[in-house]
Scaffold this active site. Structure first.
Site, short mmCIF file in Angstrom:
data_model
loop_
_atom_site.label_atom_id
_atom_site.label_comp_id
_atom_site.label_asym_id
_atom_site.label_seq_id
_atom_site.Cartn_x
_atom_site.Cartn_y
_atom_site.Cartn_z
N VAL A 148 0.84 -1.20 0.00
CA VAL A 148 0.00 0.00 0.00
C VAL A 148 0.87 1.25 0.00
O VAL A 148 0.62 2.22 -0.72
CB VAL A 148 -0.93 0.00 1.23
CG1 VAL A 148 -1.61 1.35 1.38
CG2 VAL A 148 -1.95 -1.10 1.08
N GLU A 156 -0.13 4.54 -6.46
CA GLU A 156 -1.43 4.62 -7.15
C GLU A 156 -2.04 6.02 -7.05
O GLU A 156 -2.93 6.36 -7.79
CB GLU A 156 -2.40 3.59 -6.58
CG GLU A 156 -2.61 3.77 -5.09
CD GLU A 156 -3.96 3.27 -4.64
OE1 GLU A 156 -4.63 2.60 -5.43
OE2 GLU A 156 -4.33 3.58 -3.50
N ASP A 182 -0.59 36.67 -32.71
CA ASP A 182 -0.97 37.73 -33.65
C ASP A 182 -0.47 39.04 -33.07
O ASP A 182 0.09 39.09 -31.97
CB ASP A 182 -2.46 37.73 -33.99
CG ASP A 182 -3.33 37.68 -32.78
OD1 ASP A 182 -2.81 37.96 -31.70
OD2 ASP A 182 -4.53 37.37 -32.91
N ASP A 231 -8.38 35.16 -32.50
CA ASP A 231 -9.57 35.80 -31.95
C ASP A 231 -10.81 35.62 -32.81
O ASP A 231 -11.93 35.64 -32.32
CB ASP A 231 -9.30 37.29 -31.68
CG ASP A 231 -8.65 37.99 -32.87
OD1 ASP A 231 -8.62 37.38 -33.96
OD2 ASP A 231 -8.17 39.13 -32.70
N ASP A 267 -10.39 31.48 -36.88
CA ASP A 267 -9.16 31.02 -36.22
C ASP A 267 -9.37 29.70 -35.50
O ASP A 267 -8.40 29.05 -35.10
CB ASP A 267 -8.68 32.07 -35.19
CG ASP A 267 -8.12 33.30 -35.87
OD1 ASP A 267 -7.73 33.18 -37.04
OD2 ASP A 267 -8.09 34.36 -35.24
N ASN A 305 10.19 5.41 -1.04
CA ASN A 305 9.63 4.07 -1.17
C ASN A 305 10.71 3.05 -1.50
O ASN A 305 10.74 1.96 -0.95
CB ASN A 305 8.59 4.03 -2.28
CG ASN A 305 7.32 4.77 -1.88
OD1 ASN A 305 7.19 5.20 -0.73
ND2 ASN A 305 6.42 4.92 -2.81
N GLU A 311 12.78 2.12 1.53
CA GLU A 311 12.13 1.18 2.43
C GLU A 311 12.15 -0.24 1.87
O GLU A 311 12.41 -1.21 2.58
CB GLU A 311 10.67 1.58 2.63
CG GLU A 311 10.51 2.79 3.51
CD GLU A 311 9.20 3.50 3.25
OE1 GLU A 311 8.22 2.84 2.85
OE2 GLU A 311 9.15 4.74 3.42
N ASN A 360 4.70 6.64 5.37
CA ASN A 360 4.29 6.91 3.99
C ASN A 360 2.99 7.67 3.89
O ASN A 360 2.88 8.61 3.10
CB ASN A 360 4.15 5.61 3.22
CG ASN A 360 5.50 5.05 2.89
OD1 ASN A 360 6.28 4.80 3.80
ND2 ASN A 360 5.80 4.93 1.64
N ASP A 376 4.82 11.53 4.77
CA ASP A 376 5.15 11.83 3.38
C ASP A 376 4.02 12.55 2.67
O ASP A 376 4.24 13.39 1.82
CB ASP A 376 5.46 10.54 2.63
CG ASP A 376 6.84 10.07 3.00
OD1 ASP A 376 7.46 10.76 3.82
OD2 ASP A 376 7.28 9.05 2.47
P1 ATP Z 1 -3.70 40.57 -36.13
O1 ATP Z 1 -3.87 39.40 -37.05
O2 ATP Z 1 -2.32 40.72 -35.64
O3 ATP Z 1 -4.73 40.67 -35.06
P2 ATP Z 1 -4.95 42.50 -37.74
O4 ATP Z 1 -5.94 43.07 -36.79
O5 ATP Z 1 -4.28 43.41 -38.67
O6 ATP Z 1 -3.78 41.82 -37.03
P3 ATP Z 1 -7.05 41.31 -39.15
O7 ATP Z 1 -8.06 41.64 -38.13
O8 ATP Z 1 -7.13 40.02 -39.88
O9 ATP Z 1 -5.63 41.33 -38.54
O10 ATP Z 1 -7.02 42.51 -40.19
C1 ATP Z 1 -6.33 42.41 -41.39
C2 ATP Z 1 -6.35 43.72 -42.09
O11 ATP Z 1 -7.69 44.08 -42.37
C3 ATP Z 1 -5.80 44.87 -41.26
O12 ATP Z 1 -4.43 45.02 -41.43
C4 ATP Z 1 -6.54 46.06 -41.80
O13 ATP Z 1 -5.89 46.56 -42.93
C5 ATP Z 1 -7.87 45.48 -42.22
N1 ATP Z 1 -8.89 45.70 -41.18
C6 ATP Z 1 -8.82 45.41 -39.88
N2 ATP Z 1 -9.96 45.75 -39.26
C7 ATP Z 1 -10.77 46.27 -40.19
C8 ATP Z 1 -12.11 46.78 -40.19
N3 ATP Z 1 -12.82 46.84 -39.09
N4 ATP Z 1 -12.62 47.22 -41.34
C9 ATP Z 1 -11.90 47.16 -42.47
N5 ATP Z 1 -10.67 46.68 -42.54
C10 ATP Z 1 -10.09 46.24 -41.43
#
Ligand code: ATP
Length: 913
Positions: free
Chosen positions: A279, A284, A326, A652, A656, A718, A721, A746, A750
């Site tokens: 034991v 375990e 990013d 984001d 993605d 262990n 021992e 133990n 321990d």
């Molecule tokens: P990351 O990928 O580092 O977050 P990012 O914000 O530039 O960077 P995206 O959000 O994909 O990446 O945007 C890509 C491109 O699109 C930007 O560089 C910009 O030129 C354009 N963009 C970003 N936001 C807008 C928006 N709200 N309206 C129009 N164009 C946009």
């Protein structure tokens, strides 16, 4: 019964006793109390008695209890009671730990519930999806997971993915029209959005019709509620190891049992010894200990703003060797400010807009109407807005995406108020921004020609004259290189000229120049339309635009990121920047942060052309990737993984999600991230900050180190021992340790010491060494060696001291072995705090639980040695001062051995350096 999809919008609202402006908070609270939280019935948390029961019914404990009962029947009631007491105490200790871990995991789960934007008290508020009630008005947009079943009130190209509910893999169009009165299957209810489905595109406004278990998902949810706890890779490995060790240990124990009987020991004594040894020595409890360490580690990570969604992530974090991040918001602050405006003929540098600059610029606008069109277009093709300050001293609150709010702020500074612009040019259709197209387009109705605009907007008059024969106008903004692709004209000094290649080159060159200074450049364009709202085909909208100009914004790099990147490098982690932004903007920021490796940047288009092997080669050499699409992100992760890297990847957007799922650690942004990205991720950054990923990686390493220390500590003891008990009969000696003494050491001593080791704060060198490879054995880097050689040494020490006393017929020979073992394990725990640093370099205050555990274990050991009731129970004799002194000195031998080994390792490292 008439269902919500069969009713028109006003009737739905009436039935829900709701208004399009939203419920007030008091009413929502009443409904929440009446109908409960908006959540699917959860697998209930285990109660303390369930956990206790689990502890008491673990195989090894049951074997021990049965053995105690048997030995009780065979005559030794006192011993049986003592075993029961130790087992119960041990179970209580385990209960406390597991209970704490369960609560920590549950708290993390609660935090992972998404938030929803709702209209409450006539304002847009952000609340937890759990708090939604029937009648709430929710705002949906691309990336949201629909939080409840809702009837749509408005839809702007809203499309949802309903695969989780209907199995349909394509996005479904959603609208606000009333549907037939006949019963329709869920998949055909086009004016409803269902809980758990995902908004793939567009946006909408909807009234909640059902929450929690009353939703369509709730109806089928019983099947998916079994929250089966998954073992992490490390736990699986440890479980396998535990089983393997169990076989070996049981074999050794069987031999000991046989030898004991052969030497004439009593069956009951040998039986109990064998069981106690088994034991105590079979590890375990390791997988459970790992859960506790991971759960408490996740809690510590939360303090550093990293929310762990999947527990295995905590252990994988320690092995991460590439972080793909990013740029916007993670490496930079996502605090955009407009710094330059360019039309085809003019460029204007602007400092952060303060009211003081307005009189001068107003003059500029009147004289340069193209700037007015640029700003009006940027402000209209825009989902952000400014909320008026409640107090004179406050600034207006910026609501929306920072790129867009910067544009609205700039237009407002030139007296082009977004609200006013929208009343003159109301939006009638739109194509939302997405990071594949990198564009956004909105369509607006035109005001009657005789409508008087504000003084600043009078600068738009020449343009209004040009488009007066049209029904509507589209504005588009986006990445300049993408925007220019869909333009065939340019707006130059009040009229449209063809966009020839020379002009194109000039626009791109100007934009590149700004980008190389770290400025994000957005192009703005417009397209007059002869069509009315209902005739507009949004799919064919993005073409034949007239290019107006560009707006440049800056987004400062986060100051703390530079240090975090240096830390990555010293820790053998490669940081990569993977951004949708322009290559030159990306490179500028990368250089500033010390992230770039040379001057190379690979763009999404270049990546698309590479073969798999070429991509793999490039990803080892290039640190900055720009204008990437979500598919490129996925390719980069896969390629790195194929080369054996353990990859963390941030994201984001909706698109993605595949890359986040593919990465070993998917990291979503807590502030700007969509629900979809968060759901796909293993970890959510509550502050969107790159430095937080690095902090979490450090924490992951510490936790992994501590798990290794825990294992090293327990298995070394262990094995000591086992050696002592296995070899003793060969020397013709009786067993040097009694069953109860083994259990005492133990399970109690321990237990407390090992658990305290698992909260070590981390070594100084934790970020100065390369990460553990994922495939690396937990016994690597000296752990296995220590277990074997220090274990053997400990066993031999116990034997020596026992033999010396036994051969001189000293009655306290067993007590000497028992006490030496107890004290040596206290000392071992101290030196095992660090793999590299000497015990004397460590601050005892940095692990107070261990200090407490050492004092408690030592005091308990003294009690067992000197209190008569315990002496009786544990068959000990009070040691004289000399004997005790000898025990204490001998018990430090393994401690010094490890200290010596560490000193040698430090010496070798220094001489290499
Ligand atoms: P990351 O990928 O580092 O977050 P990012 O914000 O530039 O960077 P995206 O959000 O994909 O990446 O945007 C890509 C491109 O699109 C930007 O560089 C910009 O030129 C354009 N963009 C970003 N936001 C807008 C928006 N709200 N309206 C129009 N164009 C946009």
């Amino acid at each position: 019964m008439t269902l919500a999809y069969q009713l028109d919008v006003s009737e739905v609202l009436r039935q829900l006793d709701a208004r399009a402006e939203g419920l007030d908070t008091a009413e929502a609270e009443r409904r929440l109390i009446a109908n409960g939280y908006n959540e699917l019935a959860q697998h209930k948390l285990d109660s303390w008695w369930t956990i206790l029961w689990r502890q008491l019914t673990a195989t090894m404990v049951v074997i021990l209890l049965v053995a105690a009962i048997v030995s009780g029947f065979l005559g030794d009631v006192r011993e049986a009671i003592a075993i029961f007491a130790i087992v119960i105490f041990n179970a209580a200790l385990g209960l406390r730990q597991e209970y704490q871990a369960e609560r920590a995991i549950a708290a993390l789960k609660r935090l992972a519930v998404p938030t929803v934007r709702v209209r409450r008290d006539r304002q847009v508020a952000e609340i937890s999806a759990r708090e939604l009630v029937r009648g709430d008005i929710v705002l949906l947009e691309a990336g949201n997971v629909v939080p409840a079943d809702c009837r749509l009130l408005e839809s702007f190209n809203l499309r949802t993915l309903e695969a989780s509910l209907t199995g349909e893999s394509q996005p479904v169009d959603k609208h606000a029209r009333t549907l037939a009165t006949t019963a329709l299957p869920v998949g055909d209810r086009g004016n409803m959005a269902f809980m758990g489905t995902v908004v793939a595109y567009g946006r909408g406004v909807a009234a909640v019709t059902a929450t929690g278990m009353a939703t369509e998902l709730g109806r089928i949810a019983t099947a998916i509620q079994t929250t089966h706890r998954q073992l992490t890779p490390l736990q699986l490995r440890l479980e396998k190891l535990g089983k393997g060790l169990a076989v070996v240990i049981l074999a050794i124990v069987a031999v000991i049992f046989g030898l004991g009987l052969g030497r004439g020991e009593s069956v009951s004594d040998m039986f109990l010894t064998a069981v106690s040894l088994a034991v105590a020595a079979v590890p375990e409890g390791l997988p459970a200990m790992v859960t506790i360490a991971l759960a408490l580690g996740a809690q510590r990570m939360l303090e550093r703003r990293a929310l762990i969604r999947k527990l295995p992530a905590v252990e994988t974090l320690g092995s991460v060797d590439v972080i793909c991040s990013d740029k916007t918001g993670t490496l930079t602050e996502n605090r955009m400010t407009v710094t330059s405006l360019s039309t085809i003929t003019q460029q204007m540098d602007v400092t952060p807009q303060t009211r003081a600059t307005v009189p001068q610029t107003r003059l500029v606008l009147k004289d340069a109407p193209d700037f007015a069109l640029l700003l009006a277009g940027a402000s209209l093709c825009n989902d952000a807005h400014l909320e008026p300050a409640s107090d004179r001293s406050e600034r207006a609150r910026e609501v929306g995406d920072p790129t867009e709010t910067a544009l609205v702020v700039a237009a407002t500074a030139w007296d082009l108020e977004k609200g006013e612009l929208e009343t003159w040019f109301p939006r009638i259709a739109e194509l939302p921004f997405d990071s594949d197209r990198k564009l956004m387009t909105t369509v607006h109705a035109l005001p009657p020609p005789d409508l008087n605009l504000s003084a600043a907007a009078m600068a738009l008059e020449p343009w209004r004259l040009q488009v007066k024969d049209c029904q509507s106008v589209a504005f588009m903004k986006g990445a300049v290189d993408c925007a220019i692709e869909i333009c065939d004209r340019a707006w130059v000094a009040g009229c449209c000229l063809p966009l020839d290649s020379a002009l194109r080159r000039k626009i791109l060159a100007d934009s590149d120049r700004l980008a190389s200074e770290g400025i994000r450049v957005l192009g703005v364009a417009f397209r007059p339309l002869k069509k009315r709202a209902h005739e507009i085909d949004t799919d064919a909208l993005e073409r034949q635009f007239a290019f107006v100009g560009t707006v440049g914004t800056v987004d400062p790099a986060r100051v703390e990121v530079q240090t975090a990147i240096q830390l990555c490098r010293s820790a053998g982690i490669r940081p990569l920047m993977i951004t949708g932004d322009h290559p030159l903007t990306a490179l500028h920021i990368a250089r500033k942060l010390g992230l770039s490796e040379g001057d190379r940047v690979l763009t999404g288009m270049e990546l698309d052309r590479l073969s798999d092997s070429e991509l793999a080669r490039q990803t080892e050499q290039v640190a900055v990737y720009a204008r990437v699409s979500p598919q490129n992100k996925l390719d980069i992760v896969r390629s790195l993984q194929q080369r054996g890297h353990v990859v963390a990847m941030t994201g984001d957007g909706v698109n993605d999600a595949p890359a986040l799922k593919q990465a070993h650690i998917g990291v979503a942004m807590g502030i700007t991230g969509t629900d979809v990205a968060k759901e796909a991720a293993d970890m959510v950054l509550l502050d969107d900050n790159f430095a937080t990923i690095v902090a979490a990686t450090r924490e992951g390493r510490v936790i992994y180190d501590n798990i290794r220390k825990f294992i090293k500590f327990t298995l070394t003891g262990n094995s000591g021992e086992l050696w002592a008990i296995a070899i003793a009969p060969l020397l013709g000696m009786p067993l040097p340790l009694l069953p109860l003494q083994i259990l005492w050491i133990n399970l109690l001593g321990d237990g407390i010491l090992a658990i305290a080791l698992s909260v070590e704060p981390g070594e100084r060198s934790v970020m100065n060494r390369p990460p553990y490879r994922a495939s690396e054995s937990i016994f690597g880097r000296g752990v296995g060696r220590t277990i074997v050689w220090v274990g053997l040494q400990l066993g031999l020490l116990l034997l020596t001291i026992a033999y010396a006393y036994w051969s001189h017929n000293r009655a306290e020979w067993q007590t000497m072995a028992f006490a030496t073992l107890a004290f040596s394990r206290i000392a071992l725990a101290q030196t095992m705090r660090s793999d590299r640093d000497s015990f004397f370099q460590l601050d005892p205050r940095s692990n107070l639980p261990l200090l407490g555990a050492a004092i408690a274990t030592a005091s308990l050991q003294f009690a067992v040695l000197y209190l008569s009731v315990l002496q009786h129970m544990f068959v000990t004799l009070p040691l004289s001062i000399e004997d005790l002194g000898l025990c204490l000195v001998v018990s430090t031998v393994p401690f010094w051995a490890i200290e010596g080994e560490k000193a040698f390792a430090r010496y070798r490292l220094n001489s290499k350096a």
